[in-house]
Enzyme design. Structure first.
Site, PDB file in Angstrom:
ATOM      1  N   ASP A   1       0.825  -1.200   0.000  1.00  0.00           N
ATOM      2  CA  ASP A   1       0.000   0.000   0.000  1.00  0.00           C
ATOM      3  C   ASP A   1       0.866   1.259   0.000  1.00  0.00           C
ATOM      4  O   ASP A   1       1.874   1.341   0.709  1.00  0.00           O
ATOM      5  CB  ASP A   1      -0.885  -0.023   1.259  1.00  0.00           C
ATOM      6  CG  ASP A   1      -1.879   1.114   1.308  1.00  0.00           C
ATOM      7  OD1 ASP A   1      -2.734   1.184   0.414  1.00  0.00           O
ATOM      8  OD2 ASP A   1      -1.796   1.925   2.251  1.00  0.00           O
TER       9      ASP A   1
ATOM     10  N   GLU B   1      14.334 -15.108   0.573  1.00  0.00           N
ATOM     11  CA  GLU B   1      14.724 -16.145   1.531  1.00  0.00           C
ATOM     12  C   GLU B   1      13.852 -17.387   1.393  1.00  0.00           C
ATOM     13  O   GLU B   1      14.193 -18.454   1.917  1.00  0.00           O
ATOM     14  CB  GLU B   1      14.602 -15.609   2.963  1.00  0.00           C
ATOM     15  CG  GLU B   1      15.565 -14.488   3.303  1.00  0.00           C
ATOM     16  CD  GLU B   1      15.272 -13.855   4.656  1.00  0.00           C
ATOM     17  OE1 GLU B   1      15.957 -12.891   5.019  1.00  0.00           O
ATOM     18  OE2 GLU B   1      14.340 -14.335   5.356  1.00  0.00           O
TER      19      GLU B   1
END
Length: 553
Positions: free
Chosen positions: A217, A268
């Protein structure tokens, strides 16, 4: 039957159809008038039958609802009115079992004013580490009673609010904090390493729970020029933003270092988590957010402001595809979301209508042409689904829902209404709870009514009604999404430019899409696979329609 998807594909987001769920208005499982995770879990079979690839879940976190959940009080939990973390895990499992991924909204520009960090900042006072996580400044004037700058809020009024001085018995003489949105949404200071690390941990928290991606956002607002004295910035409008990375409040170059850190975290995981930026910036700078070492995608919003016009659509599509190639990303096609008037209504109004002013008339001046609006909305959706890239759908558009323009003033929830002195109704008309059945206390949304009033004509758009109608918009979406999965092949396509008022796109794999803008068109040779309006025996496509055609060998 829902198709099987490879949930380990790292590039799924490049061609995905993502369905936005505004949770408070999707389905209410406990009858309190507010949509919740229980209702959403019950509707997973509906979503699977629609044929989407992913759900984008708008904020579901604990919140005071000053801005529809975008004022987050805890980034690692679920609002108890919406559900629990255990139900969130159940939702992820149900979606994944149906071959549907989940993308969640992350709100990094600001927290809610109830967030533990902000409450600690209020108690700690000026100069404290707690206040350094946010943007606090002394006021101007002899007694500090004037805001630190002329910056304005997106929702109207000053972007600064003064707080009491915790060291003063009278509470007078306090500092001011920045909020580019509502006062209940204090902005973080992203130059603070503690803020950056906190959001890295938030990303990991949700990725560890199985979240496949993030919608970011206000991605363009995190970095700000906070050097003293604060620069003047008396109005917020994207048309006046600088396009060189030095704007005071938006799209500054420093923001990209933040998102490179996010990409390191998302990488990751195997597969890497995806992200898409909500970034309002100069067109030439949008690809920066979508680079492979940053978020990977950014929303293309041109078509949410364009009228139903062949030249304007063609230009917007071409520009979006160029920007995606520059970034090494894929385009994101958007027609509606929770912040804008639904496109079935926009396309049924004159091209030059002032939408906020129209809403203030309760949708009566001018009168919306719903038949034309729906025809254009169906055609536009099929056109965009025929293009390379990903598509973002907003809940209810698969029903052809128009905007609810006649919500009474006293029922409005959007903070825009109050902050702008009752001069703008805001975004509630696109957030009215969905109709599932043609009857009942809330058209099947829930047993206890709905948090925003639903009009009587919602009965005609109910899922149960459209499910039984082979020509309904719902069944058109189902057919289009199913065909798209079979037909789409990579990024290969070209435009055919031999007819005025028509956009014709040829795709690799031997199929094409033809869209008419206010004119009819004879269809080229081939088998008509699907059309948004009936095609006669003469193979003439009506005005404001789209057809998909398979070339004959």
């Amino acid at each position: 039957m829902p198709r099987t998807r490879d949930l380990t594909d790292p590039d799924w987001w490049r061609t995905a159809v993502v369905y936005q769920v505004y949770p408070r208005s999707f389905a209410d499982g406990n009858g309190d008038g507010i949509g919740d995770l229980a209702g959403l879990i019950d509707r997973v079979p509906y979503l699977a039958g629609l044929g989407i690839d992913a759900v984008w879940l708008s904020p579901f976190y604990p919140s005071a609802l000053a801005d529809g959940g975008y004022d987050v009080d805890d980034y690692r939990d679920v609002d108890p009115r919406i559900g629990t973390l255990e139900q969130f895990d159940e939702l992820v499992a149900a979606l994944h079992a149906a071959g549907i991924r989940i993308v969640v909204d992350i709100v990094p520009n600001h927290s809610g004013s109830g967030h533990r960090w902000f409450q600690a900042a209020l108690a700690a006072g000026p100069g404290s580490p707690e206040r350094a996580r946010y943007i606090f400044r002394d006021g101007l004037g002899e007694d500090g009673s004037q805001p630190p700058s002329d910056w304005v809020s997106h929702f109207g009024g000053s972007a600064w609010t003064r707080v009491p001085d915790p060291s003063s018995a009278s509470g007078q003489g306090g500092q001011w904090y920045l909020h580019l949105f509502a006062p209940e949404q204090p902005d973080f200071d992203w130059s603070n390493p503690e803020v950056r690390e906190e959001f890295h941990d938030i990303l990991r928290f949700w990725a560890d729970r199985g979240v496949d991606g993030f919608r970011v956002d206000v991605a363009h607002a995190l970095a700000k020029d906070l050097s003293e004295p604060l620069a003047s910035y008396p109005r917020i409008h994207r048309d006046v933003l600088k396009d060189d990375g030095t704007d005071v409040l938006f799209d500054r170059d420093e923001v990209h270092d933040i998102f490179r850190g996010w990409r390191d975290v998302m990488n990751e995981y195997d597969p890497p988590r995806s992200a898409v930026a909500e970034a309002w910036a100069a067109p030439a700078r949008l690809p920066l957010y979508a680079r492979p070492d940053e978020l990977g995608q950014t929303f293309e919003f041109d078509l949410v402001v364009e009228p139903w016009d062949r030249a304007r659509f063609r230009e917007s599509i071409e520009n979006a595809l160029v920007r995606a190639r520059e970034a090494g990303a894929s385009s994101t096609w958007v027609l509606s979301n929770h912040d804008i008037v639904r496109h079935a209504t926009r396309f049924g109004l004159p091209a030059d209508v002032d939408l906020p002013a129209w809403l203030m008339t309760h949708g009566t001046d001018p009168v919306e042409d719903r038949r034309t609006g729906l025809a254009r909305a169906r055609a536009a959706t099929m056109l965009l689904l025929a293009l390379p890239g990903s598509a973002y759908l907003y809940q209810g558009e698969e029903l052809g829902l128009p905007e609810v323009g006649d919500i009474p003033f006293d029922a409005l929830e959007d903070p825009i209404w109050e902050r702008n002195g009752h001069t703008e109704k805001g975004r509630d008309g696109a957030r009215v709870p969905l109709p599932w059945t043609p009857d009942g206390p809330s058209f099947g949304f829930g047993s206890g009514g709905s948090h925003l009033p639903q009009p009587e004509w919602f009965a005609d758009y109910a899922v149960a009604v459209e499910d039984a109608d082979p020509s309904s918009t719902l069944n058109l979406y189902r057919a289009a999404l199913g065909l798209r999965a079979q037909l789409a092949t990579g990024d290969g396509f070209r435009f055919v430019d031999d007819r005025d008022g028509v956009i014709e796109v040829v795709r690799d794999g031997g199929w094409r899409s033809v869209t008419t803008f206010g004119t009819t068109a004879a269809l080229p040779d081939g088998d008509v696979l699907l059309s948004s309006a009936p095609v006669g025996a003469d193979r003439v496509l009506p005005a404001d329609a789209t057809a998909w055609i398979r070339d004959r060998a």
